[in-house]
Motif scaffolding. Structure first.
Motif, PDB file in Angstrom:
ATOM      1  N   ASN A 153       0.823  -1.209   0.000  1.00  0.00           N
ATOM      2  CA  ASN A 153       0.000   0.000   0.000  1.00  0.00           C
ATOM      3  C   ASN A 153       0.861   1.266   0.000  1.00  0.00           C
ATOM      4  N   ILE A 154       1.924   1.258   0.791  1.00  0.00           N
ATOM      5  CA  ILE A 154       2.833   2.403   0.806  1.00  0.00           C
ATOM      6  C   ILE A 154       3.463   2.588  -0.567  1.00  0.00           C
ATOM      7  N   LEU A 155       3.892   1.494  -1.180  1.00  0.00           N
ATOM      8  CA  LEU A 155       4.538   1.563  -2.492  1.00  0.00           C
ATOM      9  C   LEU A 155       3.597   2.135  -3.547  1.00  0.00           C
ATOM     10  N   LEU A 156       2.346   1.714  -3.529  1.00  0.00           N
ATOM     11  CA  LEU A 156       1.378   2.253  -4.483  1.00  0.00           C
ATOM     12  C   LEU A 156       1.149   3.746  -4.256  1.00  0.00           C
ATOM     13  N   ASP A 157       1.113   4.168  -2.996  1.00  0.00           N
ATOM     14  CA  ASP A 157       1.000   5.599  -2.702  1.00  0.00           C
ATOM     15  C   ASP A 157       2.219   6.359  -3.198  1.00  0.00           C
ATOM     16  N   GLU A 158       3.391   5.778  -3.041  1.00  0.00           N
ATOM     17  CA  GLU A 158       4.617   6.426  -3.511  1.00  0.00           C
ATOM     18  C   GLU A 158       4.647   6.525  -5.032  1.00  0.00           C
ATOM     19  N   LEU A 159       4.129   5.519  -5.702  1.00  0.00           N
ATOM     20  CA  LEU A 159       4.053   5.596  -7.170  1.00  0.00           C
ATOM     21  C   LEU A 159       3.137   6.739  -7.595  1.00  0.00           C
ATOM     22  N   ASP A 160       2.039   6.917  -6.876  1.00  0.00           N
ATOM     23  CA  ASP A 160       1.159   8.055  -7.162  1.00  0.00           C
ATOM     24  C   ASP A 160       1.906   9.374  -6.978  1.00  0.00           C
ATOM     25  N   ARG A 161       2.803   9.406  -6.004  1.00  0.00           N
ATOM     26  CA  ARG A 161       3.558  10.623  -5.726  1.00  0.00           C
ATOM     27  C   ARG A 161       4.583  10.926  -6.816  1.00  0.00           C
ATOM     28  N   VAL A 162       5.294   9.903  -7.310  1.00  0.00           N
ATOM     29  CA  VAL A 162       6.428  10.177  -8.199  1.00  0.00           C
ATOM     30  C   VAL A 162       6.086  10.147  -9.683  1.00  0.00           C
ATOM     31  N   LEU A 163       5.106   9.372 -10.076  1.00  0.00           N
ATOM     32  CA  LEU A 163       4.803   9.253 -11.504  1.00  0.00           C
ATOM     33  C   LEU A 163       3.844  10.347 -11.940  1.00  0.00           C
ATOM     34  N   ARG A 164       4.245  11.095 -12.953  1.00  0.00           N
ATOM     35  CA  ARG A 164       3.380  12.158 -13.471  1.00  0.00           C
ATOM     36  C   ARG A 164       2.253  11.578 -14.309  1.00  0.00           C
TER      37      ARG A 164
END
Length: 124
Positions: free
Chosen positions: A39-50
């Motif tokens: 879940n954290i990783l998916l949130d981080e992907l939302d943060r970094v991927l435009r």
């Protein structure tokens, strides 16, 4: 003076129930930590991927109950900045989503473990 002492060994510690519960706790904790990490990783992907395509996010899974993986997506190492096509070959240095996930999960693991342990200690 004579002293006779007798003891009986019975209960969860002696008949194996406590050991079985401890093993179940560890398995449950590993799975819960892996799910939290995903879940954290998916949130981080939302943060970094435009611009996101769902392919990479749908490949992030928990395998064997305790491993978070991107299912060896071919461009996964490039996104993480550890691929052969990253800097200095190109300007792209990669994202920090795996590192941030590790750090956030390490910060949360003690609380998760303690909350889960409360469920098991009463039965031991």
């Amino acid at each position: 003076m004579r002293l006779d002492v007798s003891t009986q060994s019975r209960g969860p510690l002696f008949d194996g129930r406590a050991q079985a519960l401890a093993n179940r706790y560890v398995d449950h904790l590993e799975r819960q930590l892996a799910d939290e990490g995903r879940n954290i990783l998916l949130d981080e992907l939302d943060r970094v991927l435009r611009t996101q395509t769902p392919y990479y996010a749908t490949r992030i899974k928990v395998e064997d109950g305790n491993k978070i993986t991107d299912s060896r997506v071919v461009y996964g190492p490039w996104l993480a900045g550890i691929g052969s096509r990253n800097y200095p070959v190109t300007k792209f240095r990669g994202y920090d989503h795996w590192i941030v996930t590790r750090d956030k999960l390490n910060a949360r693991k003690r609380g998760i473990g303690e909350r889960l342990l409360r469920r098991y200690t009463g039965r031991m």
